[in-house]
Every structure is written in C-alpha cells, then in structure tokens.
Design an enzyme around this catalytic site. Structure first.
Site, short mmCIF file in Angstrom:
data_model
loop_
_atom_site.label_atom_id
_atom_site.label_comp_id
_atom_site.label_asym_id
_atom_site.label_seq_id
_atom_site.Cartn_x
_atom_site.Cartn_y
_atom_site.Cartn_z
N ASN A 106 35.52 46.42 55.70
CA ASN A 106 35.31 45.70 56.95
C ASN A 106 34.24 44.62 56.77
O ASN A 106 33.36 44.73 55.90
CB ASN A 106 34.90 46.66 58.05
CG ASN A 106 35.96 47.71 58.32
OD1 ASN A 106 37.14 47.50 58.02
ND2 ASN A 106 35.56 48.84 58.88
N VAL A 107 34.29 43.62 57.63
CA VAL A 107 33.33 42.51 57.55
C VAL A 107 32.47 42.43 58.80
O VAL A 107 31.83 41.41 59.05
CB VAL A 107 34.08 41.17 57.33
CG1 VAL A 107 34.80 41.17 55.98
CG2 VAL A 107 35.08 40.89 58.46
N HIS A 123 34.33 43.02 51.10
CA HIS A 123 34.98 41.75 51.46
C HIS A 123 34.04 40.78 52.16
O HIS A 123 34.50 39.83 52.79
CB HIS A 123 36.21 42.03 52.33
CG HIS A 123 37.28 42.79 51.60
ND1 HIS A 123 38.15 43.65 52.23
CD2 HIS A 123 37.61 42.83 50.28
CE1 HIS A 123 38.97 44.18 51.34
NE2 HIS A 123 38.66 43.70 50.15
N CYS A 134 27.48 23.25 48.40
CA CYS A 134 26.08 23.49 48.01
C CYS A 134 25.66 24.95 48.12
O CYS A 134 24.52 25.28 47.79
CB CYS A 134 25.15 22.61 48.84
SG CYS A 134 25.07 23.05 50.61
N GLY A 222 39.86 55.61 57.59
CA GLY A 222 40.42 54.52 58.38
C GLY A 222 41.01 53.38 57.58
O GLY A 222 40.88 52.22 57.97
#
Length: 293
Positions: A106-107, A123, A134, A222
């Site tokens: 998950n993020v 992730h 940059c 999950g």
C-alpha cells in the site's frame, strides 16, 4: 502443499502465536475499512480498468492530465483516511515483539499512522511528489495547492473514490487541465510511487529480502498477490521452507504455497492482537527476539 482453509480465527491465532519473527506482507484489503477501495475481485481479476503505466505517464501529456485531474479530486478524501482496526492490530503485533518486518504494497502510510515502525513501503508513498529530472520532492499537500491554483473549479467536482487516491471522473474532458511542472527545473512531476511497468528500487527489494531471511514465517494480510513485486517474496519464502499463512477473501496467486488460508475480515481475524497478551507468551517472544538481535 495442502492448504488448510478455515472461516474462523483460531487457526490463524495459533499460527501467529507459534512464530516470533513474522514477515508480514500487506495489501489493499488492509485499508478498505479506512474508505480506500481495493483493486481486485474474489477471483483476482481487476474491478476497474488497470492503473496507469509508467510508460504512459512519462510519455503522454494526456495521460498526465487525466491522472492529475482525477488525483486533484480524490486526494482530499484519501489524505484524510485514518488507520483502522487492521492497522492497529499489526502495530500491536510489533509491540508484542513478534514482527520481523511489515512489507506493505500500500502507498497510504496508514501502517505508520497506526504506530508501526518496522515498515518498508514496497511501492512507495502517495503523500510525496517527486521530480523525474532533479529528484526534488515535495509534500502531496503542497502539490495539491498548485493543482487547484492552475485548475480553478476542479476541486468542487464530486466523484466516487478510487484506489489510487484518485476519483472516478468518467464524463469529463481533460484537454484543458494544466499539469504543473517542477518549480525547480521544469521537468515532469510524478507521485513517489511505483507505477505498473516501473521497477521497485533495488535497495528497497534487497532490504526486504534481508528481513525475509531472518523471519521464521510469512503472514499475508489483505492481498491477492497478483502483482509479482509482492508475490516474489512469498515464492522465496516457500523455497526456503518457511510456513506461509494468508488472510484474504478469495483467490490468491500463492494458494498452492500456503500452509494456512483464512477467508475472514482482516479486522475480525486479527482483533485478538489488541487484547492483553498472555504474559508467558510475551516473555517468550521477547526472549527469542533478544537472542536473534
């Protein structure tokens, strides 16, 4: 390997109690109770069109326009999401001294918000925006102000929440949507997450595998494991002979590798972790943790 399937929690409780250095791999099913939709159905198929690819995002302005327009509308609700009982249960597992690593696909950073510390965001994280030129980074909240400044009125649109912190804008034209460039160098800005078609940073993968080598079991929470970047850790665990349990509704890619599969609500199945632990078990866990440190 024969898969043991149960609809109740006792078998999972026993699995967790038997192991002192659990490698936990979490997925979207952990965050659905926080209002963040998941991706897949019970058969492991997509519930909606596949997420944008890295190649399309970097190569097509139209893809970036669509992505950031949907993100502008969906981010405020995503950013307000709070940890649920599953996140708190896994934080409690760490507090008990039984966690080797929590590797999350998950993020949303909800594991950290619940108090988990031994976490690797496989992730990446959606609350940060990264310049592809940059390498400068800025908070997603700051980038939201730029999006709203350059696209007045879009923040007032209403749409259903989607899994990637975006919203389902089905009947909207994106041609005139303005995508801000990096304030420092003018290059393309991208959420600091791993898109489909993009490689997970090698250093991140190597750190996770190092923890897997120190673990005594794997617990999947999950996740259907349909994405290879997460599935490969379960494959490696199976090759190493580690016992593997999965807590997930429906098919997983690793069904034939599991020693235990529980199809039950993550929050319900892990609720016991938030109860006062047995003193003898806690002392044993700390003893094993200290010896392996």
């Amino acid at each position: 390997m024969t898969v043991a399937i149960t609809q109740t929690g006792p078998a999972l409780q026993e699995f967790i109690k038997r192991h002192q250095r659990l490698f936990v791999l979490s997925g979207a099913g952990c965050s659905t109770d926080s209002g963040i939709p998941d991706y897949r159905d019970l058969h492991g198929g997509w519930k909606r069109p596949q997420p944008v690819t890295f190649q399309a995002f970097m190569g097509e302005l139209s893809t970036r326009q669509r992505y950031w327009a949907r993100s502008l509308v969906g981010w405020p609700r995503f950013g307000l999401a709070r940890p649920n009982a599953t996140h708190h249960a896994l934080a409690a597992l760490e507090a008990r001294g039984q966690l080797e690593l929590l590797l999350t696909q998950n993020v949303d950073r909800l594991h950290q918000a619940a108090g988990s510390q031994a976490v690797i965001d496989l992730h990446g994280r959606l609350d940060v925006v990264r310049c592809m030129g940059c390498e400068q980074r800025m908070p997603r909240t700051e980038f939201q102000l730029l999006l709203e400044r350059d696209n007045p009125g879009w923040a007032d649109l209403e749409a259903a929440q989607a899994p990637d912190g975006d919203a389902d804008l089905d009947s909207v034209a994106f041609d005139n949507f303005v995508v801000p460039a990096c304030p420092a160098c003018g290059c393309v800005l991208k959420p600091d997450v791993v898109f489909f078609g993009e490689n997970v940073p090698r250093e991140r993968v190597e750190r996770a595998f190092a923890h897997l080598q120190a673990a005594d079991a794997v617990l999947v929470v999950g996740s259907s494991l349909m994405v290879y970047s997460g599935f490969r850790f379960v494959q490696a665990a199976a090759r190493a002979g580690l016992p593997i349990a999965a807590l997930n509704f429906g098919r997983t890619r690793a069904d034939d590798l599991l020693s235990l599969k529980v199809e039950q609500s993550c929050a319900q199945a892990l609720a016991f972790l938030q109860q006062p632990p047995d003193p003898l078990h806690t002392a044993t866990a700390r003893y094993h943790s200290a010896r392996s440190a």
